[in-house]
Motif scaffolding. Structure first.
Motif, short mmCIF file in Angstrom:
data_model
loop_
_atom_site.label_atom_id
_atom_site.label_comp_id
_atom_site.label_asym_id
_atom_site.label_seq_id
_atom_site.Cartn_x
_atom_site.Cartn_y
_atom_site.Cartn_z
N GLN A 137 -2.62 4.74 9.84
CA GLN A 137 -2.40 4.37 8.44
C GLN A 137 -3.48 5.06 7.63
OE1 GLN A 137 0.23 2.71 7.54
NE2 GLN A 137 0.84 2.01 9.57
N LYS A 138 -3.09 5.67 6.54
CA LYS A 138 -4.07 6.34 5.68
C LYS A 138 -4.77 5.30 4.82
CE LYS A 138 -2.02 10.89 5.46
NZ LYS A 138 -1.58 11.99 4.62
N LEU A 139 -6.09 5.26 4.95
CA LEU A 139 -6.91 4.35 4.17
C LEU A 139 -8.07 5.13 3.58
CD1 LEU A 139 -7.03 1.58 6.87
CD2 LEU A 139 -5.80 1.43 4.73
N ASN A 140 -8.58 4.66 2.46
CA ASN A 140 -9.73 5.33 1.86
C ASN A 140 -10.98 4.46 2.00
OD1 ASN A 140 -9.67 3.42 -0.28
ND2 ASN A 140 -8.16 4.66 -1.36
N GLN A 141 -12.10 4.98 1.55
CA GLN A 141 -13.36 4.26 1.67
C GLN A 141 -13.35 2.96 0.86
OE1 GLN A 141 -16.65 6.83 0.80
NE2 GLN A 141 -16.31 8.09 2.61
N SER A 142 -12.65 2.96 -0.26
CA SER A 142 -12.56 1.73 -1.06
C SER A 142 -11.85 0.63 -0.28
CB SER A 142 -11.84 1.99 -2.38
OG SER A 142 -12.60 2.87 -3.17
N ASP A 143 -10.80 1.00 0.47
CA ASP A 143 -10.10 0.01 1.31
C ASP A 143 -11.04 -0.54 2.38
OD1 ASP A 143 -7.65 0.39 -0.04
OD2 ASP A 143 -7.10 2.05 1.28
N LEU A 155 0.83 -1.20 0.00
CA LEU A 155 0.00 0.00 0.00
C LEU A 155 0.87 1.25 0.00
CD1 LEU A 155 -2.77 -1.02 2.54
CD2 LEU A 155 -3.01 -0.72 0.08
N ARG A 156 2.12 1.09 0.40
CA ARG A 156 3.10 2.18 0.34
C ARG A 156 4.48 1.55 0.24
NH1 ARG A 156 0.73 3.22 5.46
NH2 ARG A 156 -0.22 4.88 4.29
N GLY A 211 -6.62 12.55 6.13
CA GLY A 211 -6.54 11.20 5.58
C GLY A 211 -6.52 10.10 6.62
N TYR A 212 -6.53 10.45 7.91
CA TYR A 212 -6.51 9.46 8.98
C TYR A 212 -7.89 9.35 9.61
CZ TYR A 212 -1.45 9.83 8.68
OH TYR A 212 -0.16 9.82 8.24
N ILE A 265 -18.49 -4.93 1.43
CA ILE A 265 -19.69 -4.20 1.00
C ILE A 265 -19.28 -3.12 0.01
CG2 ILE A 265 -20.94 -4.68 3.14
CD1 ILE A 265 -20.39 -1.83 4.04
N ALA A 266 -20.25 -2.53 -0.66
CA ALA A 266 -19.98 -1.51 -1.67
C ALA A 266 -19.44 -0.23 -1.01
CB ALA A 266 -21.24 -1.20 -2.47
N ARG A 267 -18.57 0.47 -1.72
CA ARG A 267 -18.00 1.71 -1.22
C ARG A 267 -19.07 2.74 -0.90
NH1 ARG A 267 -17.51 6.49 -2.06
NH2 ARG A 267 -18.42 6.36 -4.12
N GLU A 268 -20.13 2.77 -1.70
CA GLU A 268 -21.22 3.73 -1.48
C GLU A 268 -21.88 3.49 -0.12
OE1 GLU A 268 -20.87 1.79 -4.20
OE2 GLU A 268 -20.31 3.29 -5.69
#
Length: 191
Positions: A139-145, A61-62, A175-176, A152-155
């Motif tokens: 750790q920086k994570l996004n909604q897709s992660d 991831l990094r 981002g945290y 489940i779906a990102r939405e």
């Protein structure tokens, strides 16, 4: 990508620095993150033992630094230090417990419960208390992660996080993710 599911396994890796994700990837259903691992974790140990192809895909991831241990070197060292087998059994038992918990969460929890489980798991692995009960996931994570971890779906993750932000259960800054009310998350994650 470090390796893909189905690749031959010829050793395992220790994460010295960085962050790796372990996933199952389907052409039709997308990605399901099975684990996010940081420094000190071992990845690829199943193929080390059974000589079967890799069971999951592992990608950084990094930027990461890894130490590789070949199967041959592992067995030479383990034969000289038999306590390593006990440690390996403990690691595999933990992974089996995690897999059992993931199956149970996917089978029985609501989408909110699954996201709560993902956040609590991340907090356990990468959390740092930054005030009275406030936990920062370092750790920086996004909604897709989070969606891939929750299955489940990102939405849906977006909707859940929006509601939790309004209720001050979680927040996000630079981002945290911050867990503001872990008791509420534990309640959602309860089977």
């Amino acid at each position: 990508m470090l390796f893909a599911a189905g690749d031959p396994g010829n050793g395992c890796y220790r994460i010295d620095a960085g962050l790796l994700k372990v996933s199952a990837i389907s052409a039709t259903a997308g990605e399901r993150i099975l684990a996010i691992l940081g420094p000190g974790s071992i990845v690829g140990e199943l193929s080390e033992i059974d000589e079967a192809p890799r069971s999951a895909t592992v990608a950084a991831l990094r930027d990461s630094e890894l130490s590789f241990v070949s199967r041959a070197d592992f067995y030479i060292f383990a034969d000289e230090h038999p306590h390593l087998y006990e440690n390996l059994m403990i690691l595999l038992a933990r992974r089996l417990h995690e897999a059992d918990n993931m199956v149970a969460a996917t089978s029985f929890l609501s989408p909110k419960g699954r996201v709560a489980c993902a956040l609590l798991s991340l907090a356990e692995a990468f959390g740092h208390e930054v005030g009275t009960g406030r936990i920062m996931i370092q750790q920086k994570l996004n909604q897709s992660d989070l969606a891939a971890m929750s299955g489940i779906a990102r939405e849906n993750v977006n909707r859940i996080l929006s509601e939790w932000r309004r209720k001050t259960v979680v927040s996000r800054m630079a981002g945290y993710y911050f867990l503001e009310n872990t008791e509420s998350l534990r309640h959602e994650a309860k089977l």
